[in-house]
Enzyme design. Structure first.
Site, PDB file in Angstrom:
ATOM      1  N   GLY A   1       0.814  -1.204   0.000  1.00 52.77           N
ATOM      2  CA  GLY A   1       0.000   0.000   0.000  1.00 52.77           C
ATOM      3  C   GLY A   1       0.848   1.254   0.000  1.00 52.77           C
ATOM      4  O   GLY A   1       2.066   1.198  -0.215  1.00 52.77           O
TER       5      GLY A   1
ATOM      6  N   ASP B   1      -7.783  -1.019   0.517  1.00 55.60           N
ATOM      7  CA  ASP B   1      -8.392   0.296   0.738  1.00 55.60           C
ATOM      8  C   ASP B   1      -8.655   1.108  -0.539  1.00 55.60           C
ATOM      9  O   ASP B   1      -9.434   2.047  -0.518  1.00 55.60           O
ATOM     10  CB  ASP B   1      -7.505   1.140   1.665  1.00 55.60           C
ATOM     11  CG  ASP B   1      -7.334   0.510   3.037  1.00 55.60           C
ATOM     12  OD1 ASP B   1      -8.069  -0.443   3.350  1.00 55.60           O
ATOM     13  OD2 ASP B   1      -6.457   0.970   3.789  1.00 55.60           O
TER      14      ASP B   1
ATOM     15  N   ARG C   1     -10.699  -8.787   4.550  1.00 60.42           N
ATOM     16  CA  ARG C   1      -9.365  -8.829   3.950  1.00 60.42           C
ATOM     17  C   ARG C   1      -8.988 -10.230   3.488  1.00 60.42           C
ATOM     18  O   ARG C   1      -8.091 -10.401   2.675  1.00 60.42           O
ATOM     19  CB  ARG C   1      -8.352  -8.322   4.980  1.00 60.42           C
ATOM     20  CG  ARG C   1      -7.394  -7.336   4.387  1.00 60.42           C
ATOM     21  CD  ARG C   1      -6.766  -6.474   5.419  1.00 60.42           C
ATOM     22  NE  ARG C   1      -5.743  -7.161   6.172  1.00 60.42           N
ATOM     23  CZ  ARG C   1      -5.022  -6.578   7.124  1.00 60.42           C
ATOM     24  NH1 ARG C   1      -5.237  -5.304   7.408  1.00 60.42           N
ATOM     25  NH2 ARG C   1      -4.124  -7.227   7.784  1.00 60.42           N
TER      26      ARG C   1
ATOM     27  N   SER D   1      -3.594  -3.326  -1.798  1.00 62.98           N
ATOM     28  CA  SER D   1      -4.245  -2.811  -0.586  1.00 62.98           C
ATOM     29  C   SER D   1      -5.743  -2.929  -0.779  1.00 62.98           C
ATOM     30  O   SER D   1      -6.242  -2.636  -1.861  1.00 62.98           O
ATOM     31  CB  SER D   1      -3.872  -1.339  -0.381  1.00 62.98           C
ATOM     32  OG  SER D   1      -4.744  -0.762   0.553  1.00 62.98           O
TER      33      SER D   1
HETATM   34  O1  F6P Z   1      -4.751  -0.935   4.933  1.00 63.61           O
HETATM   35  C1  F6P Z   1      -5.509  -2.078   4.996  1.00 63.61           C
HETATM   36  C2  F6P Z   1      -6.248  -2.170   6.281  1.00 63.61           C
HETATM   37  O2  F6P Z   1      -6.987  -3.360   6.214  1.00 63.61           O
HETATM   38  C3  F6P Z   1      -7.131  -0.992   6.636  1.00 63.61           C
HETATM   39  O3  F6P Z   1      -8.342  -0.995   5.935  1.00 63.61           O
HETATM   40  C4  F6P Z   1      -7.262  -1.143   8.117  1.00 63.61           C
HETATM   41  O4  F6P Z   1      -7.446   0.090   8.735  1.00 63.61           O
HETATM   42  C5  F6P Z   1      -5.955  -1.705   8.528  1.00 63.61           C
HETATM   43  O5  F6P Z   1      -5.384  -2.303   7.388  1.00 63.61           O
HETATM   44  C6  F6P Z   1      -6.019  -2.735   9.631  1.00 63.61           C
HETATM   45  O6  F6P Z   1      -4.721  -3.081   9.955  1.00 63.61           O
HETATM   46  P1  F6P Z   1      -4.217  -4.298  10.860  1.00 63.61           P
HETATM   47  O7  F6P Z   1      -3.580  -5.261   9.923  1.00 63.61           O
HETATM   48  O8  F6P Z   1      -3.203  -3.680  11.736  1.00 63.61           O
HETATM   49  O9  F6P Z   1      -5.386  -4.871  11.566  1.00 63.61           O
END
Ligand code: F6P
Length: 368
Positions: A105, A153, A289, A151
């Protein structure tokens, strides 16, 4: 012939495996050797055969559809320091790597861009301290880096879509379709929190694709009174017309005008207190995810992997490092440094609540 390494970094995204597979197989197909850096920048900083492994054609068999990233990823503090990057430079040279593809990302690609910019001075430092020979310093004077954007996002400037965003969107829509059935049965309201960090793309697109009643995104903050009145007006109208369910989507980074987060609990309270709706909260979390990559991401990641290898093979020290993007359905190569700068500027403008600037930056990009 080159020694091309690929790594994934930052939050995992469906399609990263497809991207790694494409980079490895294209590198081999073009007559180069292929390597994978395991565990993202952490692996780059730690180095050695545990983290930097040569990959063969069959090593990535079956990876095309798989979610997550099989070579691991990390958010690495050490790489943010120059000492970490110096060690990473040494590790790459020791492994004989002369080209690197980073799939990640905006944060990961910002790190890649910094690494590229610092590379000559890192090599010089390693040579003057005797850690590498003068011959190595000449051979590895430059590092060809190429970024591919992975990513969920969809928050990187200069590309229409990031690898993983459409898979995540599909997952969110599927979950909301499930919620719809139970909401409809009980005439309930559901407040659904979706990911996206500072970017409202997932929330906005999921809202359109699931016919949500109301959406909160960081890019469109409103005062508490305004959003309460507006949301209640719309939801109330839908209910009066006979709608049995209410879906409100809240992006995790949603904020009100005074920069305070708008949480699902805030929204639930308003729906209960002002409209008397029986309301539940669902936080989708990391379900968004994981899972297999949708066809779009498999194809995007594969096309970008091929383009990334071709870009590092064609690259020379005088051209800026490329980032492989997709624009109007075409795979294009854009200067990584510009994409990183623009992404930062848009994020800063949003942070400073200068939305007109954020929009004009994006417009300028599209009118290029
Ligand atoms: O950047 C991807 C993402 O999934 C975001 O949407 C979210 O805020 C963050 O990562 C969550 O991160 P972690 O892997 O630390 O839970």
């Amino acid at each position: 012939q080159r020694n091309i390494a690929v790594m994934t970094s930052g939050g995992d995204a469906p399609g990263m495996n497809a991207n790694v597979r494409a980079v490895i197989r294209t590198a081999i197909f073009r007559g180069s050797r292929a390597f994978a850096i395991y565990e993202g920048y952490t692996g780059l900083v730690r180095g050695g055969p545990e983290y930097i492994r040569e990959m063969h054609w069959h090593d990535v068999r079956g990876w095309l559809a798989e979610g997550g990233t099989n070579i691991g990823t990390a958010r690495c503090k050490e790489f943010r320091e120059r000492a970490g990057r110096l060690q990473a430079c040494f590790n790459l040279i020791s492994a004989g790597i002369d080209a690197l593809v980073v799939c990640g990302g905006d944060g990961s690609l910002t790190g890649a861009d910094l690494f590229r910019a610092e590379w000559p001075s890192l090599v010089e430092e390693l040579a003057s301290s005797g850690k590498i020979s003068a011959d190595q310093a000449t051979q590895y004077a430059t590092l060809n880096i190429c970024g591919t954007v992975g990513s969920i996002d969809n928050d990187m400037a200069s590309t229409d879509a990031t690898i993983g965003a459409y898979s995540s969107l599909a997952r969110i829509c599927q979950a909301i379709d499930y919620i719809d059935a139970t909401a409809n049965s009980h005439q309930r309201a559901f407040v659904v929190e979706v990911m996206g960090r500072h970017c409202g793309w997932l929330a906005l697109m999921a809202g359109i694709a699931t016919n949500a009643d109301y959406i909160f995104i960081p890019e469109k903050p409103a005062s508490k009174k305004d959003w309460e009145d507006h949301m209640c007006g719309i939801v109330g109208k839908h209910r009066k017309r006979g709608k049995r369910k209410t879906i409100v989507i809240v992006a995790e980074g949603a904020i009100s005008n005074d920069l305070k987060p708008i949480t699902c609990k805030d929204v639930l309270k308003v729906l209960v207190d002002r409209l008397g709706l029986d309301t539940r909260i669902t936080t989708l979390g990391h379900v968004q995810r994981g899972g297999t990559a949708v066809a779009y991401d498999r194809i995007l990641a594969t096309r970008q992997g091929v383009a990334a290898v071709d870009a590092v093979l064609a690259g020379n020290a005088d051209t800026p490092s490329p980032m492989i993007a997709v624009a109007e359905n075409k795979i294009v190569s854009r200067p990584l440094v510009d994409a990183v700068r623009l992404t930062k500027q848009v994020a800063e403008a949003i942070e400073n609540r200068d939305f007109a600037k954020a929009i004009s930056l994006r417009d300028a990009e599209f009118n290029e």
